[in-house]
Design an enzyme around this catalytic site. Structure first.
Site, PDB file in Angstrom:
ATOM      1  N   ASN A  87      50.746  50.805  31.238  1.00 19.34           N
ATOM      2  CA  ASN A  87      49.821  50.950  32.343  1.00 19.34           C
ATOM      3  C   ASN A  87      49.142  52.310  32.221  1.00 19.34           C
ATOM      4  O   ASN A  87      49.809  53.330  32.078  1.00 19.34           O
ATOM      5  CB  ASN A  87      50.588  50.827  33.666  1.00 19.34           C
ATOM      6  N   CYS A 122      51.120  40.481  37.051  1.00 19.02           N
ATOM      7  CA  CYS A 122      50.314  40.261  38.257  1.00 19.02           C
ATOM      8  C   CYS A 122      49.327  39.117  38.005  1.00 19.02           C
ATOM      9  O   CYS A 122      49.252  38.566  36.906  1.00 19.02           O
ATOM     10  CB  CYS A 122      49.563  41.545  38.616  1.00 19.02           C
ATOM     11  N   ASP A 133      48.221  50.083  42.777  1.00 20.17           N
ATOM     12  CA  ASP A 133      48.295  49.327  41.527  1.00 20.17           C
ATOM     13  C   ASP A 133      48.311  47.824  41.789  1.00 20.17           C
ATOM     14  O   ASP A 133      47.729  47.064  41.029  1.00 20.17           O
ATOM     15  CB  ASP A 133      49.534  49.736  40.724  1.00 20.17           C
ATOM     16  N   GLU A 170      49.999  45.057  30.310  1.00 20.86           N
ATOM     17  CA  GLU A 170      49.700  43.901  29.464  1.00 20.86           C
ATOM     18  C   GLU A 170      48.285  44.003  28.894  1.00 20.86           C
ATOM     19  O   GLU A 170      48.059  43.713  27.714  1.00 20.86           O
ATOM     20  CB  GLU A 170      49.853  42.599  30.263  1.00 20.86           C
ATOM     21  N   HIS A 175      46.242  47.691  33.213  1.00 19.76           N
ATOM     22  CA  HIS A 175      47.660  47.375  33.383  1.00 19.76           C
ATOM     23  C   HIS A 175      48.332  47.349  32.011  1.00 19.76           C
ATOM     24  O   HIS A 175      47.660  47.311  30.974  1.00 19.76           O
ATOM     25  CB  HIS A 175      47.807  46.020  34.072  1.00 19.76           C
ATOM     26  N   CYS A 205      46.815  39.927  35.032  1.00 16.64           N
ATOM     27  CA  CYS A 205      47.422  39.820  33.713  1.00 16.64           C
ATOM     28  C   CYS A 205      47.818  38.381  33.410  1.00 16.64           C
ATOM     29  O   CYS A 205      47.697  37.925  32.275  1.00 16.64           O
ATOM     30  CB  CYS A 205      48.599  40.776  33.610  1.00 16.64           C
TER      31      CYS A 205
END
Length: 144
Positions: free
Chosen positions: A40, A78, A141, A53, A51, A81
């Site tokens: 991140n 999330c 976030d 990923e 993020h 992602c």
């Protein structure tokens, strides 16, 4: 011994934390070999979509196909992602933990993605501590 790709993701999360960022790391692997690692970078880069990923996929660069890869991440993905995982047809996601953030497992599984949750205590503790000490940053976030 733990999976080397997962360990790479975990080390990336620790690196993000050491930089003052959010401790979420990810690694993309093909055939058991790590092809990219990221973490991140929202704080470090001032980038709202950086993020863990997304960072790992950006580091991987263009791939002809992702259908033979596994994405390792220290925290449940999330919605953003998850959408990227689905978009690129990544068939398998290995997650460090989902206790501190539930993520979008139902959506991933509904699209045929295999989800493996390790429930790694190191990841749980790292996120619990971070969320407790940085509640406002964590809320930012996850868009809370």
């Amino acid at each position: 011994m733990s999976d080397p790709a997962f360990e790479a993701a975990y080390r990336a999360a620790q690196e993000s934390l050491s930089q003052g960022g959010i401790p979420i790391g990810a690694a993309l692997a093909r055939g058991g070999e790590v092809i990219a690692v990221g973490h991140n970078e929202r704080v470090q880069q001032g980038d709202p979509i950086a993020h863990g990923e997304m960072s790992a996929l950006r580091a991987a660069g263009r791939q002809r196909s992702y259908r033979d890869t596994t994405l390792y991440t220290t925290l449940a993905p999330c919605a953003m992602c998850t959408g990227t995982i689905i978009q690129f047809k990544i068939p398998r996601v290995v997650v460090g933990e989902a206790r501190t953030f539930a993520g979008e497992f139902e959506l991933l599984r509904s699209r045929g993605v295999e989800v493996v949750v390790l429930d790694d205590e190191r990841c749980v503790e790292m996120m619990h501590t971070f969320q407790r000490e940085n509640a406002e940053l964590w809320a930012e976030d996850i868009a809370e």
